[in-house]
Design a protein around this motif. Sequence first.
Motif, PDB file in Angstrom:
ATOM      1  N   MET A   1     -23.793  17.860  -3.834  1.00  0.00           N
ATOM      2  CA  MET A   1     -23.145  16.856  -3.030  1.00  0.00           C
ATOM      3  C   MET A   1     -23.925  16.717  -1.726  1.00  0.00           C
ATOM      4  O   MET A   1     -24.319  17.695  -1.116  1.00  0.00           O
ATOM      5  CB  MET A   1     -21.696  17.264  -2.764  1.00  0.00           C
ATOM      6  N   LYS A   2     -24.132  15.481  -1.338  1.00  0.00           N
ATOM      7  CA  LYS A   2     -24.887  15.202  -0.128  1.00  0.00           C
ATOM      8  C   LYS A   2     -23.961  14.531   0.891  1.00  0.00           C
ATOM      9  O   LYS A   2     -23.073  13.771   0.524  1.00  0.00           O
ATOM     10  CB  LYS A   2     -26.054  14.265  -0.476  1.00  0.00           C
ATOM     11  N   TYR A   3     -24.177  14.823   2.156  1.00  0.00           N
ATOM     12  CA  TYR A   3     -23.383  14.246   3.231  1.00  0.00           C
ATOM     13  C   TYR A   3     -24.264  13.320   4.064  1.00  0.00           C
ATOM     14  O   TYR A   3     -25.389  13.674   4.417  1.00  0.00           O
ATOM     15  CB  TYR A   3     -22.802  15.341   4.132  1.00  0.00           C
ATOM     16  N   LEU A   4     -23.750  12.131   4.366  1.00  0.00           N
ATOM     17  CA  LEU A   4     -24.447  11.191   5.244  1.00  0.00           C
ATOM     18  C   LEU A   4     -23.540  10.871   6.416  1.00  0.00           C
ATOM     19  O   LEU A   4     -22.401  10.448   6.232  1.00  0.00           O
ATOM     20  CB  LEU A   4     -24.768   9.885   4.496  1.00  0.00           C
ATOM     21  N   ASN A   5     -24.035  11.064   7.619  1.00  0.00           N
ATOM     22  CA  ASN A   5     -23.277  10.757   8.810  1.00  0.00           C
ATOM     23  C   ASN A   5     -23.636   9.351   9.270  1.00  0.00           C
ATOM     24  O   ASN A   5     -24.798   9.039   9.494  1.00  0.00           O
ATOM     25  CB  ASN A   5     -23.586  11.774   9.917  1.00  0.00           C
ATOM     26  N   LEU A   6     -22.648   8.482   9.378  1.00  0.00           N
ATOM     27  CA  LEU A   6     -22.898   7.102   9.772  1.00  0.00           C
ATOM     28  C   LEU A   6     -23.489   6.989  11.174  1.00  0.00           C
ATOM     29  O   LEU A   6     -24.248   6.074  11.464  1.00  0.00           O
ATOM     30  CB  LEU A   6     -21.597   6.287   9.709  1.00  0.00           C
ATOM     31  N   ASP A   7     -23.144   7.903  12.041  1.00  0.00           N
ATOM     32  CA  ASP A   7     -23.623   7.832  13.421  1.00  0.00           C
ATOM     33  C   ASP A   7     -25.098   8.197  13.540  1.00  0.00           C
ATOM     34  O   ASP A   7     -25.785   7.735  14.450  1.00  0.00           O
ATOM     35  CB  ASP A   7     -22.795   8.756  14.313  1.00  0.00           C
ATOM     36  N   GLU A   8     -25.592   9.022  12.634  1.00  0.00           N
ATOM     37  CA  GLU A   8     -26.959   9.518  12.753  1.00  0.00           C
ATOM     38  C   GLU A   8     -27.960   8.824  11.842  1.00  0.00           C
ATOM     39  O   GLU A   8     -29.159   8.928  12.059  1.00  0.00           O
ATOM     40  CB  GLU A   8     -26.990  11.020  12.450  1.00  0.00           C
ATOM     41  N   THR A   9     -27.501   8.136  10.818  1.00  0.00           N
ATOM     42  CA  THR A   9     -28.436   7.552   9.864  1.00  0.00           C
ATOM     43  C   THR A   9     -28.361   6.042   9.872  1.00  0.00           C
ATOM     44  O   THR A   9     -27.322   5.455  10.118  1.00  0.00           O
ATOM     45  CB  THR A   9     -28.138   8.038   8.432  1.00  0.00           C
ATOM     46  N   ASP A  10     -29.483   5.433   9.615  1.00  0.00           N
ATOM     47  CA  ASP A  10     -29.560   3.988   9.441  1.00  0.00           C
ATOM     48  C   ASP A  10     -29.966   3.769   7.989  1.00  0.00           C
ATOM     49  O   ASP A  10     -31.148   3.698   7.669  1.00  0.00           O
ATOM     50  CB  ASP A  10     -30.582   3.383  10.413  1.00  0.00           C
ATOM     51  N   ILE A  11     -28.977   3.715   7.112  1.00  0.00           N
ATOM     52  CA  ILE A  11     -29.250   3.650   5.681  1.00  0.00           C
ATOM     53  C   ILE A  11     -28.518   2.447   5.087  1.00  0.00           C
ATOM     54  O   ILE A  11     -27.435   2.097   5.535  1.00  0.00           O
ATOM     55  CB  ILE A  11     -28.826   4.971   5.005  1.00  0.00           C
ATOM     56  N   GLU A  19     -30.381   6.235  -4.787  1.00  0.00           N
ATOM     57  CA  GLU A  19     -30.366   7.697  -4.810  1.00  0.00           C
ATOM     58  C   GLU A  19     -29.378   8.225  -5.844  1.00  0.00           C
ATOM     59  O   GLU A  19     -29.664   9.177  -6.570  1.00  0.00           O
ATOM     60  CB  GLU A  19     -30.021   8.264  -3.432  1.00  0.00           C
ATOM     61  N   ILE A  20     -28.206   7.602  -5.942  1.00  0.00           N
ATOM     62  CA  ILE A  20     -27.222   8.031  -6.931  1.00  0.00           C
ATOM     63  C   ILE A  20     -27.745   7.781  -8.344  1.00  0.00           C
ATOM     64  O   ILE A  20     -27.529   8.578  -9.249  1.00  0.00           O
ATOM     65  CB  ILE A  20     -25.871   7.327  -6.700  1.00  0.00           C
ATOM     66  N   ALA A  21     -28.459   6.668  -8.548  1.00  0.00           N
ATOM     67  CA  ALA A  21     -29.017   6.374  -9.870  1.00  0.00           C
ATOM     68  C   ALA A  21     -30.096   7.390 -10.249  1.00  0.00           C
ATOM     69  O   ALA A  21     -30.194   7.799 -11.406  1.00  0.00           O
ATOM     70  CB  ALA A  21     -29.591   4.962  -9.893  1.00  0.00           C
ATOM     71  N   ALA A  22     -30.879   7.815  -9.287  1.00  0.00           N
ATOM     72  CA  ALA A  22     -31.953   8.770  -9.557  1.00  0.00           C
ATOM     73  C   ALA A  22     -31.415  10.196  -9.726  1.00  0.00           C
ATOM     74  O   ALA A  22     -31.893  10.955 -10.555  1.00  0.00           O
ATOM     75  CB  ALA A  22     -32.983   8.734  -8.441  1.00  0.00           C
ATOM     76  N   ASN A  23     -30.428  10.549  -8.919  1.00  0.00           N
ATOM     77  CA  ASN A  23     -29.870  11.897  -8.947  1.00  0.00           C
ATOM     78  C   ASN A  23     -28.345  11.767  -8.992  1.00  0.00           C
ATOM     79  O   ASN A  23     -27.708  11.684  -7.951  1.00  0.00           O
ATOM     80  CB  ASN A  23     -30.306  12.661  -7.689  1.00  0.00           C
ATOM     81  N   PRO A  35     -15.057  13.345   6.824  1.00  0.00           N
ATOM     82  CA  PRO A  35     -15.348  12.508   5.665  1.00  0.00           C
ATOM     83  C   PRO A  35     -14.482  11.249   5.659  1.00  0.00           C
ATOM     84  O   PRO A  35     -13.281  11.306   5.926  1.00  0.00           O
ATOM     85  CB  PRO A  35     -15.014  13.399   4.475  1.00  0.00           C
ATOM     86  N   ILE A  36     -15.121  10.107   5.397  1.00  0.00           N
ATOM     87  CA  ILE A  36     -14.382   8.839   5.355  1.00  0.00           C
ATOM     88  C   ILE A  36     -14.513   8.140   4.005  1.00  0.00           C
ATOM     89  O   ILE A  36     -13.700   7.298   3.662  1.00  0.00           O
ATOM     90  CB  ILE A  36     -14.816   7.884   6.482  1.00  0.00           C
ATOM     91  N   ALA A  37     -15.535   8.483   3.235  1.00  0.00           N
ATOM     92  CA  ALA A  37     -15.712   7.858   1.926  1.00  0.00           C
ATOM     93  C   ALA A  37     -16.510   8.789   1.028  1.00  0.00           C
ATOM     94  O   ALA A  37     -17.272   9.626   1.508  1.00  0.00           O
ATOM     95  CB  ALA A  37     -16.426   6.521   2.066  1.00  0.00           C
ATOM     96  N   ARG A  38     -16.312   8.589  -0.263  1.00  0.00           N
ATOM     97  CA  ARG A  38     -17.063   9.364  -1.250  1.00  0.00           C
ATOM     98  C   ARG A  38     -17.587   8.386  -2.288  1.00  0.00           C
ATOM     99  O   ARG A  38     -16.845   7.573  -2.825  1.00  0.00           O
ATOM    100  CB  ARG A  38     -16.164  10.391  -1.913  1.00  0.00           C
ATOM    101  N   ILE A  39     -18.867   8.460  -2.572  1.00  0.00           N
ATOM    102  CA  ILE A  39     -19.484   7.602  -3.572  1.00  0.00           C
ATOM    103  C   ILE A  39     -19.905   8.488  -4.736  1.00  0.00           C
ATOM    104  O   ILE A  39     -20.607   9.477  -4.547  1.00  0.00           O
ATOM    105  CB  ILE A  39     -20.696   6.849  -2.992  1.00  0.00           C
ATOM    106  N   VAL A  40     -19.420   8.138  -5.920  1.00  0.00           N
ATOM    107  CA  VAL A  40     -19.716   8.930  -7.114  1.00  0.00           C
ATOM    108  C   VAL A  40     -20.413   8.043  -8.139  1.00  0.00           C
ATOM    109  O   VAL A  40     -20.198   6.843  -8.167  1.00  0.00           O
ATOM    110  CB  VAL A  40     -18.434   9.539  -7.723  1.00  0.00           C
TER     111      VAL A  40
END
Length: 78
Positions: A1-11, A19-23, A35-40
């Motif tokens: 499981m990977k965590y992405l912080n909205l405040d620190e990343t520009d993604i 990324e989800i398709a590859a891994n 945590p505010i959302a989870r993408i599976v």
Amino acid sequence: MKYLNLDETDITLTAIVEEIAANPSEIVITRKGLPIARIVPYSISDAPKKNYPLRGMPIKISTDFDEPMPELWDALGE
């Protein structure tokens, strides 16, 4: 499981989906450490197969399938 912080990343969403398709693993999106959302990854469910366990199996019908059942008629007549 990977965590992405909205405040620190520009993604972009495209990058997340790629990324989800590859891994195939979960990505949790956080804001200020919470945590505010989870993408599976999407997976096709096997549920329809479980609802019909005999699907695809051969069916054998007895030769006397449509013969009357005398014991049933006797039970109904009384």
